[in-house]
Design a protein around this motif. Structure first.
Motif, PDB file in Angstrom:
ATOM      1  N   MET A   1      26.688  11.250 -23.926  1.00 41.14           N
ATOM      2  CA  MET A   1      28.107  11.243 -23.581  1.00 41.14           C
ATOM      3  C   MET A   1      28.841  12.229 -24.459  1.00 41.14           C
ATOM      4  N   SER A   2      29.935  12.790 -23.980  1.00 39.68           N
ATOM      5  CA  SER A   2      30.674  13.782 -24.748  1.00 39.68           C
ATOM      6  C   SER A   2      31.257  13.162 -26.003  1.00 39.68           C
ATOM      7  N   ASP A   3      31.393  13.978 -27.041  1.00 36.47           N
ATOM      8  CA  ASP A   3      31.947  13.561 -28.314  1.00 36.47           C
ATOM      9  C   ASP A   3      33.367  13.033 -28.097  1.00 36.47           C
ATOM     10  N   ALA A  27      32.074  13.329 -16.954  1.00 38.01           N
ATOM     11  CA  ALA A  27      33.465  12.949 -16.727  1.00 38.01           C
ATOM     12  C   ALA A  27      33.631  12.039 -15.519  1.00 38.01           C
ATOM     13  N   LEU A  28      32.647  12.036 -14.639  1.00 37.96           N
ATOM     14  CA  LEU A  28      32.708  11.173 -13.454  1.00 37.96           C
ATOM     15  C   LEU A  28      31.854   9.923 -13.620  1.00 37.96           C
ATOM     16  N   GLY A  29      31.402   9.672 -14.854  1.00 42.02           N
ATOM     17  CA  GLY A  29      30.703   8.438 -15.152  1.00 42.02           C
ATOM     18  C   GLY A  29      29.196   8.491 -15.101  1.00 42.02           C
ATOM     19  N   TYR A  30      28.627   9.651 -14.810  1.00 36.97           N
ATOM     20  CA  TYR A  30      27.167   9.776 -14.721  1.00 36.97           C
ATOM     21  C   TYR A  30      26.620  10.166 -16.093  1.00 36.97           C
ATOM     22  N   THR A  31      26.535   9.179 -16.975  1.00 35.06           N
ATOM     23  CA  THR A  31      26.210   9.484 -18.362  1.00 35.06           C
ATOM     24  C   THR A  31      24.741   9.262 -18.708  1.00 35.06           C
ATOM     25  N   GLU A  32      23.981   8.660 -17.810  1.00 37.73           N
ATOM     26  CA  GLU A  32      22.567   8.435 -18.098  1.00 37.73           C
ATOM     27  C   GLU A  32      21.760   9.686 -17.779  1.00 37.73           C
ATOM     28  N   PRO A  33      20.843  10.064 -18.656  1.00 39.50           N
ATOM     29  CA  PRO A  33      20.042  11.277 -18.418  1.00 39.50           C
ATOM     30  C   PRO A  33      19.274  11.206 -17.107  1.00 39.50           C
ATOM     31  N   LEU A  34      19.256  12.326 -16.386  1.00 43.69           N
ATOM     32  CA  LEU A  34      18.612  12.377 -15.081  1.00 43.69           C
ATOM     33  C   LEU A  34      17.367  13.268 -15.064  1.00 43.69           C
ATOM     34  N   ASN A  37      15.001  17.011 -19.912  1.00 43.78           N
ATOM     35  CA  ASN A  37      15.808  17.819 -20.829  1.00 43.78           C
ATOM     36  C   ASN A  37      17.022  17.041 -21.313  1.00 43.78           C
ATOM     37  N   GLU A  38      17.688  16.356 -20.376  1.00 47.22           N
ATOM     38  CA  GLU A  38      18.849  15.564 -20.751  1.00 47.22           C
ATOM     39  C   GLU A  38      18.445  14.385 -21.636  1.00 47.22           C
ATOM     40  N   GLN A  39      17.308  13.790 -21.359  1.00 39.44           N
ATOM     41  CA  GLN A  39      16.843  12.682 -22.185  1.00 39.44           C
ATOM     42  C   GLN A  39      16.562  13.147 -23.608  1.00 39.44           C
ATOM     43  N   SER A  40      15.948  14.309 -23.746  1.00 32.10           N
ATOM     44  CA  SER A  40      15.630  14.839 -25.067  1.00 32.10           C
ATOM     45  C   SER A  40      16.888  15.077 -25.890  1.00 32.10           C
ATOM     46  N   LYS A  41      17.905  15.616 -25.259  1.00 34.24           N
ATOM     47  CA  LYS A  41      19.163  15.875 -25.975  1.00 34.24           C
ATOM     48  C   LYS A  41      19.867  14.572 -26.346  1.00 34.24           C
ATOM     49  N   LYS A  42      19.737  13.560 -25.489  1.00 27.79           N
ATOM     50  CA  LYS A  42      20.340  12.265 -25.822  1.00 27.79           C
ATOM     51  C   LYS A  42      19.579  11.592 -26.957  1.00 27.79           C
ATOM     52  N   ASP A  43      18.252  11.754 -26.972  1.00 26.65           N
ATOM     53  CA  ASP A  43      17.434  11.117 -28.004  1.00 26.65           C
ATOM     54  C   ASP A  43      17.805  11.600 -29.402  1.00 26.65           C
ATOM     55  N   ASP A  44      18.137  12.893 -29.512  1.00 21.83           N
ATOM     56  CA  ASP A  44      18.485  13.430 -30.832  1.00 21.83           C
ATOM     57  C   ASP A  44      19.237  14.733 -30.657  1.00 21.83           C
ATOM     58  N   PHE A 212      29.611  20.700 -28.951  1.00 26.19           N
ATOM     59  CA  PHE A 212      29.165  21.659 -27.943  1.00 26.19           C
ATOM     60  C   PHE A 212      27.665  21.943 -28.030  1.00 26.19           C
ATOM     61  N   SER A 213      26.929  21.052 -28.684  1.00 23.41           N
ATOM     62  CA  SER A 213      25.486  21.283 -28.807  1.00 23.41           C
ATOM     63  C   SER A 213      24.699  20.659 -27.668  1.00 23.41           C
ATOM     64  N   ASN A 214      25.372  19.913 -26.792  1.00 20.25           N
ATOM     65  CA  ASN A 214      24.708  19.344 -25.622  1.00 20.25           C
ATOM     66  C   ASN A 214      25.491  19.735 -24.374  1.00 20.25           C
ATOM     67  N   LEU A 215      25.286  20.966 -23.925  1.00 25.15           N
ATOM     68  CA  LEU A 215      25.860  21.448 -22.675  1.00 25.15           C
ATOM     69  C   LEU A 215      24.825  21.292 -21.567  1.00 25.15           C
TER      70      LEU A 215
END
Length: 573
Positions: A1-3, A27-34, A37-44, A212-215
């Motif tokens: 999720m955004s800072d 911004a539209l509520g889709y915050t779970e990694p799909l 790549n998105e999962q990796s950025k969420k993990d750390d 801005f490290s998770n675009l």
């Protein structure tokens, strides 16, 4: 999720177009990694990998590196595993990434439009000599790119860079990639406005910022106050382009949504006027829109250009103003697009009576040794320093008139001519199969050979013709906006697959901006490339009208002339 520090307060009346299905927009509520790549950025947060490199991996060696760091988060530190030797282009799409990995790295160092003094150029050269088997390339993102980097040497390299005021932070990854700045900022006689401070402020505030490290994917920035638009603003995610308001004077227009690769799009112009001291705020607003509304479900649609194409520039501006800036931007007609050179090669007088001198490596290839020699010349002739260009060139700034001739002779002696042939000046190439895991064909050496072939065939070419050579479809060398764009792929020749190119002809930026003419089912082998280009160029030189550019001729020429199936009388030199 955004800072949460950067979460926008949504305006009541801003209507956001909603896709038919969830696209992973935060911004539209889709915050779970799909995707992974998105999962990796969420993990750390990928920025955290710096400490692991310094304190763990560099001490324990390549085998100790976590795969999620190696093929993901390392990129945020400018590190990318290079291609292992022995795999031909046919293996590129067949093997998994880990099968193509070598135990060495490519390392990109940002310059972000900065003027590099002699000590900085020397540091870049010495790193190449001591740690990178004397490699060093100038990229079209104004980077210096090394190869053969060992993980054990990275801390020492970073120390050298830190001492020179340089870094590799977020030089790759889903982050704000290295900025393009005008190579002649602050010195060109015809400059509209000097944007150096604005670019430096963006970097100071936001590079290395977790906000801005998770675009969704890479985010490319360009800024210029030069009327030649010398940073390819049409092909960047966000660009600030010098403009003049009839009341407020010089400032910057905002262009968004440019990008090439397999779905090329030109940036859309907002038609605004932004003063220098507000550029960083607007940049953060655009980057935040990308972060919060960008499409994260599919990597192939995760660039800002797709969002801008879906919204349109008017909606994009509305969201930027209402949700992120909290104010309206001043409207101003966008500046006219130029025609002509953008790379600043050659000798040019500055505002102060000194000169800037643009030199041309062949397809960006230099070396650590050559950069050290260039640093020696900067010191010897009292120049202010050097800037890298978006066209794989180098521009020396602040050369006194009485030092000019001696400097030019010394530059020729180290193989960096300021008066190169048109072919050498106007040829670019990506890294290619030599080091890149995505590449299918050789590019750097092939481009050098092509330059030599064309110099022999057309030694007195009287008009610039750009040749951009790419090793795969990703268009790192901007193939679609070149006069002759060559996209690497395997082609059939005499019953066998060999390295070759799909051809794009007549692409351009500026006033004639377009993606060129792609000839249906037309492929050229790497071996036959020189002959093919020679025939097409000969056809142009014979068939052109007075003052007609190559791109304009391509737009009207018969296809048999463009395929090289027919050679007009006098086509061969």
């Amino acid at each position: 999720m955004s800072d949460p520090r950067f979460s926008a307060k949504k305006a009541e009346h801003t209507q956001i177009p909603r896709p038919k299905r969830g696209e992973g927009q935060w911004a539209l509520g889709y915050t779970e990694p799909l995707n992974k790549n998105e999962q990796s950025k969420k993990d750390d947060d990928p920025l955290h990998v710096r400490d692991r490199i310094l304190h763990t991996y560099s001490k324990r060696g390549f085998a100790s590196i976590d795969p999620a760091d190696l093929r993901g988060r390392f990129r945020w530190m400018g590190l990318y595993t290079q291609r292992a030797p022995g795999f031909d282009g046919g293996k590129t799409a067949m093997l998994e990434e880990e099968e193509l990995d070598d135990e060495y790295f490519m390392l990109r160092v940002r310059s972000d439009g900065r003027l590099l003094d002699a000590s900085a150029v020397r540091a870049l050269g010495e790193i190449g000599v001591e740690y990178a088997r004397d490699t060093a390339d100038v990229t079209d993102r104004e980077n210096i790119q090394y190869h053969w980097i060992r993980i054990e040497d990275v801390p020492a390299i970073w120390d050298r860079l830190d001492a020179a005021g340089l870094d590799s932070t977020e030089a790759c990854g889903d982050s704000p990639r290295p900025f393009l700045g005008s190579p002649v900022a602050g010195v060109a006689k015809d400059e509209i406005i000097d944007g150096s401070e604005a670019l430096a402020e963006i970097k100071r505030r936001y590079i290395g910022d977790p906000a801005f490290s998770n675009l969704p994917r890479k985010f490319k920035t360009a800024l210029t106050g030069h009327p030649s638009h010398d940073v390819s603003p049409e092909t960047n995610d966000v660009a600030f382009v010098g403009t003049v308001h009839p009341v407020h004077g010089p400032g910057f227009d905002l262009w968004v949504g440019g990008g090439l690769s397999t779905n090329p799009m030109l940036a859309q112009k907002a038609g605004v006027w932004i003063p220098t001291d507000e550029v960083a705020d607007v940049w953060a607003g655009v980057a935040s829109i990308f972060r919060d509304y960008g499409y994260r479900r599919l990597r192939s649609r995760a660039r800002l250009k797709f969002l801008v194409a879906d919204w349109g520039i008017e909606k994009f501006r509305e969201v930027l103003e209402k949700e992120y800036l909290g104010r309206e931007l001043v409207s101003c007609e966008s500046p006219a697009s130029p025609v002509g050179h953008r790379d600043h090669v050659g000798v040019h007088e500055q505002q102060d009576g000194d000169f800037y001198v643009g030199v041309a490596p062949i397809a960006g290839r230099v070396s650590g040794t050559k950069l050290v020699a260039l640093a020696d010349l900067i010191e010897k002739h009292g120049a202010a320093g050097a800037r890298l260009t978006p066209y794989q060139k180098i521009v020396l700034i602040g050369v006194a008139p009485d030092r000019l001739d001696a400097l030019l002779a010394d530059l020729d002696a180290i193989g960096l001519p300021a008066r190169p042939s048109n072919w050498r000046q106007n040829t670019m190439a990506c890294t290619g199969i030599e080091f890149c895991k995505l590449a299918i064909v050789e590019t750097k050496a092939r481009a050098a050979d092509l330059v030599e072939e064309l110099e022999q065939r057309f030694p007195e070419l009287d008009v610039p013709i750009t040749v951009n050579v790419n090793g795969c479809p990703n268009a790192c060398a901007r193939t679609q906006v070149a006069d002759i764009g060559l996209k690497g792929q395997l082609v059939m020749h005499e019953g066998q697959q060999v390295g070759g190119f799909q051809v794009h002809l007549g692409g351009a930026t500026g006033l004639e901006a377009n993606f060129g003419r792609k000839l249906r089912a037309h492929k050229v082998t790497s071996e036959g490339l020189g002959e093919y280009v020679g025939v097409v160029v000969g056809n142009y030189l014979t068939g052109r009208t007075a003052g007609e550019s190559f791109a304009a001729w391509v737009a009207r020429a018969d296809e048999e002339l463009l395929r090289g199936d027919k050679s007009l009388t006098g086509a061969s030199a």
